[in-house]
Motif scaffolding. Structure first.
Motif, mmCIF file in Angstrom:
data_model
loop_
_atom_site.group_PDB
_atom_site.id
_atom_site.type_symbol
_atom_site.label_atom_id
_atom_site.label_comp_id
_atom_site.label_asym_id
_atom_site.label_seq_id
_atom_site.Cartn_x
_atom_site.Cartn_y
_atom_site.Cartn_z
ATOM 1 N N LEU A 90 0.828 -1.204 0.000
ATOM 2 C CA LEU A 90 0.000 0.000 0.000
ATOM 3 C C LEU A 90 0.860 1.251 0.000
ATOM 4 C CD1 LEU A 90 -2.801 1.273 0.102
ATOM 5 C CD2 LEU A 90 -2.734 1.078 2.599
ATOM 6 N N ARG A 91 1.929 1.255 0.796
ATOM 7 C CA ARG A 91 2.825 2.415 0.839
ATOM 8 C C ARG A 91 3.453 2.667 -0.526
ATOM 9 N NH1 ARG A 91 8.690 1.525 3.133
ATOM 10 N NH2 ARG A 91 8.676 0.488 1.095
ATOM 11 N N ASP A 92 3.979 1.615 -1.143
ATOM 12 C CA ASP A 92 4.670 1.768 -2.423
ATOM 13 C C ASP A 92 3.707 2.138 -3.546
ATOM 14 O OD1 ASP A 92 6.965 1.055 -1.071
ATOM 15 O OD2 ASP A 92 6.817 -1.059 -1.624
ATOM 16 N N ALA A 93 2.522 1.521 -3.560
ATOM 17 C CA ALA A 93 1.539 1.845 -4.595
ATOM 18 C C ALA A 93 1.077 3.290 -4.471
ATOM 19 C CB ALA A 93 0.349 0.896 -4.502
ATOM 20 N N SER A 94 0.888 3.756 -3.246
ATOM 21 C CA SER A 94 0.466 5.146 -3.034
ATOM 22 C C SER A 94 1.536 6.120 -3.518
ATOM 23 C CB SER A 94 0.168 5.379 -1.553
ATOM 24 O OG SER A 94 -0.854 4.537 -1.092
ATOM 25 N N ALA A 95 2.806 5.822 -3.203
ATOM 26 C CA ALA A 95 3.897 6.687 -3.652
ATOM 27 C C ALA A 95 3.994 6.693 -5.169
ATOM 28 C CB ALA A 95 5.219 6.219 -3.041
ATOM 29 N N THR A 96 3.755 5.545 -5.795
ATOM 30 C CA THR A 96 3.821 5.457 -7.252
ATOM 31 C C THR A 96 2.710 6.268 -7.917
ATOM 32 O OG1 THR A 96 4.780 3.231 -7.073
ATOM 33 C CG2 THR A 96 3.872 3.881 -9.207
ATOM 34 N N VAL A 97 1.507 6.169 -7.389
ATOM 35 C CA VAL A 97 0.390 6.948 -7.929
ATOM 36 C C VAL A 97 0.665 8.440 -7.752
ATOM 37 C CG1 VAL A 97 -2.064 7.474 -7.680
ATOM 38 C CG2 VAL A 97 -1.283 5.101 -7.582
ATOM 39 N N PHE A 98 1.234 8.800 -6.614
ATOM 40 C CA PHE A 98 1.585 10.201 -6.376
ATOM 41 C C PHE A 98 2.581 10.691 -7.425
ATOM 42 C CE2 PHE A 98 4.535 13.288 -4.491
ATOM 43 C CZ PHE A 98 3.658 14.299 -4.139
ATOM 44 N N LEU A 99 3.610 9.893 -7.723
ATOM 45 C CA LEU A 99 4.586 10.279 -8.738
ATOM 46 C C LEU A 99 3.939 10.396 -10.119
ATOM 47 C CD1 LEU A 99 7.763 8.167 -7.840
ATOM 48 C CD2 LEU A 99 7.330 10.577 -7.392
ATOM 49 N N ALA A 100 3.061 9.445 -10.444
ATOM 50 C CA ALA A 100 2.405 9.474 -11.751
ATOM 51 C C ALA A 100 1.539 10.717 -11.918
ATOM 52 C CB ALA A 100 1.556 8.212 -11.935
ATOM 53 N N ALA A 101 0.952 11.185 -10.831
ATOM 54 C CA ALA A 101 0.136 12.394 -10.895
ATOM 55 C C ALA A 101 1.003 13.643 -10.924
ATOM 56 C CB ALA A 101 -0.821 12.444 -9.706
ATOM 57 N N TRP A 102 1.997 13.690 -10.051
ATOM 58 C CA TRP A 102 2.779 14.904 -9.877
ATOM 59 C C TRP A 102 3.616 15.241 -11.106
ATOM 60 C CZ3 TRP A 102 7.236 15.759 -5.817
ATOM 61 C CH2 TRP A 102 7.449 17.124 -5.657
ATOM 62 N N VAL A 103 4.175 14.221 -11.759
ATOM 63 C CA VAL A 103 5.070 14.514 -12.882
ATOM 64 C C VAL A 103 4.359 14.357 -14.242
ATOM 65 C CG1 VAL A 103 7.291 14.047 -13.947
ATOM 66 C CG2 VAL A 103 7.051 13.884 -11.462
ATOM 67 N N PRO A 104 4.064 13.152 -14.731
ATOM 68 C CA PRO A 104 3.506 13.079 -16.096
ATOM 69 C C PRO A 104 2.099 13.647 -16.245
ATOM 70 C CG PRO A 104 3.585 10.894 -15.104
ATOM 71 C CD PRO A 104 4.330 11.806 -14.185
#
Length: 233
Positions: free
Chosen positions: A73-87
């Motif tokens: 859950l921690r890693d998936a949340s961080a990944t979704v955050f990166l996908a939103a913040w950058v691309p």
């Protein structure tokens, strides 16, 4: 950013994040906002599935140590955050280009954000005495925010009226919103770096906080700029 998160123990599915990020941005060319949403959604799904099969070597008690399910859950949340913040946010910057006055809209974004940074740095450095959020960014002051507003609103009015052919009040609105989103973007990245216990987010621009320190305010501001310049007439 992925390198920094991995150094802190996060397990980030880099391949689908990179490919999906490119797809998210490029789909805006033929499909505009629908393409951005579709690309982002597909990226999130691909990353969530990919993470299921990645090994987590962090120190966890048995039977979770080394299991793909550890910290999912921690890693998936961080990944979704990166996908939103950058691309995803960058796709809004791309969508500024496509209208006939796209060059002017891009200048509205970049000149306003730069003017806001210059005003905040100059005024905050000269007369800044009252910290905004010392626990996150001790150098940011209310006086610096006032300087950012003066410089940013002025730049937004000039660029919006002269380059994007918008009314003065739209330029003023754009200036206020871009100053706020740029400042909040800086604070968000500062908080992330504090959570990770690092000074620089990347290695490309050492001493300047990394490349993301140059983009942390621009990316969320691109969303605000596209929204205002597209929806407000």
């Amino acid at each position: 950013m992925v390198r920094r998160l991995r150094e802190a123990g996060y397990v980030i599915p880099l391949i689908p994040l990179l490919i999906g990020g490119q797809v998210t941005v490029w789909l805006t060319w033929p499909y505009r906002s629908a393409g951005a949403v579709a690309g982002f959604g597909a990226t999130v799904v691909a990353c969530m599935v990919w993470r299921l099969f990645m090994q987590d070597n962090s120190r966890r008690p048995e039977p979770f140590a080394g299991s793909p399910s550890a910290n999912y859950l921690r890693d998936a949340s961080a990944t979704v955050f990166l996908a939103a913040w950058v691309p995803l946010f960058a796709s809004f910057a791309a969508m500024l280009v496509y209208p006939k006055d796209g060059a002017g809209r891009v200048f509205c974004l970049m000149i306003t954000v730069i003017a806001s940074d210059v005003g905040g740095y100059a005024v905050g450095g000269l007369v800044g005495k009252h910290p905004m959020v010392p626990a996150i960014s001790p150098k940011k002051s209310w006086e610096g925010l006032a300087g950012s507003l003066v410089f940013g609103i002025t730049a937004a009015i000039l660029t919006a009226t002269l380059l994007a052919h918008k009314p003065v009040w739209v330029g003023a609105l754009l200036g206020v919103v871009l100053v706020l989103t740029g400042t909040l973007g800086d604070l968000v990245e500062s908080q992330i770096k504090r959570d990770l216990g690092i000074k620089d987010m990347g290695r490309l621009l050492p001493g300047h906080g990394g490349l993301m320190d140059r983009l942390d305010g621009v990316l969320p501001s691109a969303v605000a700029a596209w929204t205002i310049l597209t929806l407000v007439r």
